[in-house]
Design a protein around this motif. Structure first.
Motif, PDB file in Angstrom:
ATOM      1  N   TYR A   1      19.548  41.126  19.697  1.00  0.00           N
ATOM      2  CA  TYR A   1      20.098  39.792  20.388  1.00  0.00           C
ATOM      3  C   TYR A   1      21.834  40.303  20.296  1.00  0.00           C
ATOM      4  CZ  TYR A   1      21.986  35.203  20.551  1.00  0.00           C
ATOM      5  OH  TYR A   1      22.836  34.364  20.875  1.00  0.00           O
ATOM      6  N   LYS A   2      22.281  40.940  19.530  1.00  0.00           N
ATOM      7  CA  LYS A   2      23.762  41.302  19.483  1.00  0.00           C
ATOM      8  C   LYS A   2      24.096  42.033  20.737  1.00  0.00           C
ATOM      9  CE  LYS A   2      24.238  40.419  15.063  1.00  0.00           C
ATOM     10  NZ  LYS A   2      24.939  39.199  14.452  1.00  0.00           N
ATOM     11  N   ASN A   3      23.205  42.492  21.722  1.00  0.00           N
ATOM     12  CA  ASN A   3      23.431  43.052  22.944  1.00  0.00           C
ATOM     13  C   ASN A   3      23.282  42.210  23.882  1.00  0.00           C
ATOM     14  OD1 ASN A   3      24.039  45.503  24.399  1.00  0.00           O
ATOM     15  ND2 ASN A   3      22.151  45.717  24.970  1.00  0.00           N
TER      16      ASN A   3
ATOM     17  N   ASP B   1      26.451  40.294  36.262  1.00  0.00           N
ATOM     18  CA  ASP B   1      25.438  40.943  35.928  1.00  0.00           C
ATOM     19  C   ASP B   1      24.820  41.388  37.392  1.00  0.00           C
ATOM     20  OD1 ASP B   1      23.190  42.250  34.738  1.00  0.00           O
ATOM     21  OD2 ASP B   1      22.090  40.872  35.360  1.00  0.00           O
ATOM     22  N   ALA B   2      24.879  40.740  38.289  1.00  0.00           N
ATOM     23  CA  ALA B   2      24.154  40.742  39.490  1.00  0.00           C
ATOM     24  C   ALA B   2      24.853  41.940  40.359  1.00  0.00           C
ATOM     25  CB  ALA B   2      24.408  39.364  40.406  1.00  0.00           C
ATOM     26  N   GLN B   3      26.084  41.986  40.080  1.00  0.00           N
ATOM     27  CA  GLN B   3      26.678  43.090  40.706  1.00  0.00           C
ATOM     28  C   GLN B   3      26.724  44.452  39.790  1.00  0.00           C
ATOM     29  OE1 GLN B   3      28.283  43.924  43.290  1.00  0.00           O
ATOM     30  NE2 GLN B   3      29.785  45.441  43.067  1.00  0.00           N
ATOM     31  N   LYS B   4      26.928  44.117  38.452  1.00  0.00           N
ATOM     32  CA  LYS B   4      26.850  45.350  37.406  1.00  0.00           C
ATOM     33  C   LYS B   4      25.503  46.135  37.106  1.00  0.00           C
ATOM     34  CE  LYS B   4      27.108  45.822  32.216  1.00  0.00           C
ATOM     35  NZ  LYS B   4      25.628  45.508  32.098  1.00  0.00           N
ATOM     36  N   ALA B   5      24.710  45.426  37.496  1.00  0.00           N
ATOM     37  CA  ALA B   5      23.240  46.127  37.357  1.00  0.00           C
ATOM     38  C   ALA B   5      23.286  46.835  36.085  1.00  0.00           C
ATOM     39  CB  ALA B   5      22.964  46.787  38.700  1.00  0.00           C
ATOM     40  N   ASN B   6      22.747  48.149  36.107  1.00  0.00           N
ATOM     41  CA  ASN B   6      22.688  48.897  35.093  1.00  0.00           C
ATOM     42  C   ASN B   6      23.948  49.958  34.677  1.00  0.00           C
ATOM     43  OD1 ASN B   6      20.222  48.338  34.120  1.00  0.00           O
ATOM     44  ND2 ASN B   6      19.095  49.189  35.584  1.00  0.00           N
ATOM     45  N   GLN B   7      25.024  49.667  35.189  1.00  0.00           N
ATOM     46  CA  GLN B   7      26.285  50.290  34.882  1.00  0.00           C
ATOM     47  C   GLN B   7      26.707  50.138  33.505  1.00  0.00           C
ATOM     48  OE1 GLN B   7      28.905  50.903  38.463  1.00  0.00           O
ATOM     49  NE2 GLN B   7      27.863  49.132  39.144  1.00  0.00           N
ATOM     50  N   LEU B   8      27.523  51.153  32.797  1.00  0.00           N
ATOM     51  CA  LEU B   8      28.086  50.819  31.489  1.00  0.00           C
ATOM     52  C   LEU B   8      29.454  50.554  31.800  1.00  0.00           C
ATOM     53  CD1 LEU B   8      27.770  51.194  28.484  1.00  0.00           C
ATOM     54  CD2 LEU B   8      28.204  53.541  28.710  1.00  0.00           C
ATOM     55  N   ILE B   9      29.882  49.489  31.142  1.00  0.00           N
ATOM     56  CA  ILE B   9      31.308  49.134  31.187  1.00  0.00           C
ATOM     57  C   ILE B   9      31.934  49.277  29.871  1.00  0.00           C
ATOM     58  CG2 ILE B   9      30.779  47.355  33.259  1.00  0.00           C
ATOM     59  CD1 ILE B   9      30.800  45.209  31.247  1.00  0.00           C
ATOM     60  N   THR B  10      33.463  49.218  30.033  1.00  0.00           N
ATOM     61  CA  THR B  10      34.298  49.088  28.911  1.00  0.00           C
ATOM     62  C   THR B  10      34.701  47.877  28.310  1.00  0.00           C
ATOM     63  OG1 THR B  10      35.243  51.396  29.664  1.00  0.00           O
ATOM     64  CG2 THR B  10      36.422  50.109  27.972  1.00  0.00           C
TER      65      THR B  10
ATOM     66  N   GLU C   1      21.556  38.687  29.993  1.00  0.00           N
ATOM     67  CA  GLU C   1      22.440  40.058  30.255  1.00  0.00           C
ATOM     68  C   GLU C   1      22.419  41.233  29.137  1.00  0.00           C
ATOM     69  OE1 GLU C   1      23.704  42.360  31.796  1.00  0.00           O
ATOM     70  OE2 GLU C   1      25.946  42.796  31.591  1.00  0.00           O
ATOM     71  N   HIS C   2      21.961  42.135  29.286  1.00  0.00           N
ATOM     72  CA  HIS C   2      22.236  43.218  28.385  1.00  0.00           C
ATOM     73  C   HIS C   2      23.536  44.112  28.576  1.00  0.00           C
ATOM     74  CE1 HIS C   2      18.090  42.384  27.848  1.00  0.00           C
ATOM     75  NE2 HIS C   2      17.912  42.792  26.670  1.00  0.00           N
ATOM     76  N   TRP C   3      24.620  43.711  27.661  1.00  0.00           N
ATOM     77  CA  TRP C   3      25.924  44.500  27.751  1.00  0.00           C
ATOM     78  C   TRP C   3      25.654  45.890  27.828  1.00  0.00           C
ATOM     79  CZ3 TRP C   3      28.962  48.032  25.359  1.00  0.00           C
ATOM     80  CH2 TRP C   3      30.002  48.310  25.934  1.00  0.00           C
TER      81      TRP C   3
ATOM     82  N   ALA D   1      28.248  27.357  27.056  1.00  0.00           N
ATOM     83  CA  ALA D   1      27.904  26.998  28.468  1.00  0.00           C
ATOM     84  C   ALA D   1      28.520  27.581  29.610  1.00  0.00           C
ATOM     85  CB  ALA D   1      27.390  25.519  28.692  1.00  0.00           C
ATOM     86  N   ILE D   2      29.218  28.664  29.234  1.00  0.00           N
ATOM     87  CA  ILE D   2      30.061  29.424  30.459  1.00  0.00           C
ATOM     88  C   ILE D   2      29.712  30.889  30.313  1.00  0.00           C
ATOM     89  CG2 ILE D   2      31.985  27.780  30.466  1.00  0.00           C
ATOM     90  CD1 ILE D   2      33.613  30.054  28.971  1.00  0.00           C
ATOM     91  N   CYS D   3      29.662  31.604  31.687  1.00  0.00           N
ATOM     92  CA  CYS D   3      29.396  32.954  31.842  1.00  0.00           C
ATOM     93  C   CYS D   3      29.858  33.587  31.018  1.00  0.00           C
ATOM     94  CB  CYS D   3      29.452  33.001  33.099  1.00  0.00           C
ATOM     95  SG  CYS D   3      29.114  34.756  33.705  1.00  0.00           S
ATOM     96  N   ALA D   4      29.518  34.828  30.299  1.00  0.00           N
ATOM     97  CA  ALA D   4      30.310  35.556  29.539  1.00  0.00           C
ATOM     98  C   ALA D   4      31.456  36.347  30.220  1.00  0.00           C
ATOM     99  CB  ALA D   4      29.309  36.649  28.809  1.00  0.00           C
ATOM    100  N   TYR D   5      31.020  36.517  31.561  1.00  0.00           N
ATOM    101  CA  TYR D   5      32.223  37.251  32.426  1.00  0.00           C
ATOM    102  C   TYR D   5      33.013  36.442  33.150  1.00  0.00           C
ATOM    103  CZ  TYR D   5      29.019  41.229  31.109  1.00  0.00           C
ATOM    104  OH  TYR D   5      28.465  42.231  30.571  1.00  0.00           O
ATOM    105  N   CYS D   6      32.508  35.688  34.203  1.00  0.00           N
ATOM    106  CA  CYS D   6      33.537  34.955  35.044  1.00  0.00           C
ATOM    107  C   CYS D   6      33.765  33.382  34.379  1.00  0.00           C
ATOM    108  CB  CYS D   6      32.898  34.828  36.598  1.00  0.00           C
ATOM    109  SG  CYS D   6      31.362  33.577  36.284  1.00  0.00           S
TER     110      CYS D   6
END
Length: 205
Positions: free
Chosen positions: A65-67, A87-96, A49-51, A32-37
Motif C-alpha cells: 500500500y505504501k507504493n 499515470d496515463a502518460q507515465k505508464a511504467n516509467q520510473l520517476i524521481t 497508481e503504483h509509484w 480527494a485530489i490527484c497525487a500528481y496534478c
C-alpha cells in the motif's frame, strides 16, 4: 504537487486486495485530489497508481500500500491521446519526483504569471513536463493553476493591503486555506498556493 503521508494498508494480505477499500483510503489521505496534478478525483474517476512501476514488482510487492497513490484518469473526454497526464502518460516509467518524499517536492517551483510547474533539477523537470505532462495545454493545467493562485491573491488583497502581509498573517491564512472541507477534501491545485505563500513568508520573515 503536495506531500502525501502514507498510512497503514486498509486490507490484509491474506484477504487479497480490495480495490474499493484502497480507493477510499487514498481519497482520505490525499483529500480527494490527484497525487500528481492536484485535480479533483472521486471513487468513480480515479486510478490506483503504483509509484514504483508494477512491471518491476513481484506479485507480493504489488500489494504494498505504501507504493500506491490515487490519481486522475489522465485523458481528455475519456480518450487516450497525446495530451494524457499523470499515470496515463507515465505508464511504467520510473520517476524521481515522489509525492511521499518532501525532499523531491522541495525542488518543485511554479511561475506565478503563467501557472507553469517546473524544476531546476533536470530529472525532476523531465518528470514534471514530459513523463507526467503537468503543463498539459489540453487539460489547461497551467491556466487552472494560475486561476487558483490569482483568486487566492485577490482574497489576500481584500483582507489586507500588500504592505501588511506579515509572516504571521500569511501563516494563519495558509493554515486556514489548507483545512479540509466538510467532505474531507483539499482544495484543487493547492500546491501552487502553498508554494506562493511559503515564498512570501520567507520574504517577510
Amino acid at each position: 504537487m503536495i506531500y502525501i503521508k502514507k498510512g497503514n494498508e486498509p486490507f490484509a494480505y491474506f484477504d487479497g486486495c480490495n480495490k474499493d477499500d484502497i480507493r477510499d483510503k487514498l481519497l482520505q489521505e490525499q483529500g480527494a485530489i490527484c497525487a500528481y496534478c492536484m485535480r479533483r478525483i472521486d471513487k468513480k474517476h480515479m486510478k490506483i497508481e503504483h509509484w514504483y512501476p508494477e512491471d518491476r514488482l513481484s506479485e507480493q510487492e504489488k500489494l504494498d500500500y505504501k507504493n500506491m497513490l490515487g490519481v486522475c484518469l489522465g485523458h481528455i473526454d475519456g480518450q487516450k491521446g497525446k495530451e494524457d497526464t499523470c499515470d496515463a502518460q507515465k505508464a511504467n516509467q520510473l520517476i524521481t519526483v515522489d509525492p511521499r518524499e518532501r525532499k523531491t517536492l522541495n525542488e518543485i517551483q511554479y511561475r506565478s504569471k503563467s501557472g507553469e510547474i517546473y524544476s531546476d533539477n533536470p530529472k525532476i523537470q523531465e518528470d514534471l513536463t514530459q513523463i507526467l505532462n503537468l503543463n498539459s495545454k489540453g487539460h489547461r493545467l497551467r491556466e487552472n493553476r494560475k486561476a487558483k493562485l490569482d483568486s487566492v491573491i485577490l482574497e489576500l488583497e481584500r483582507k489586507w493591503p500588500k504592505n501588511i502581509w506579515s509572516k504571521e498573517k500569511l501563516k494563519a491564512f495558509m493554515e486556514e486555506y489548507s483545512k479540509l472541507d466538510s467532505e474531507g477534501r483539499k482544495k484543487e491545485y493547492i500546491g501552487i498556493v502553498n508554494w506562493y505563500l511559503n515564498k512570501k513568508i520567507k520574504r517577510n520573515g
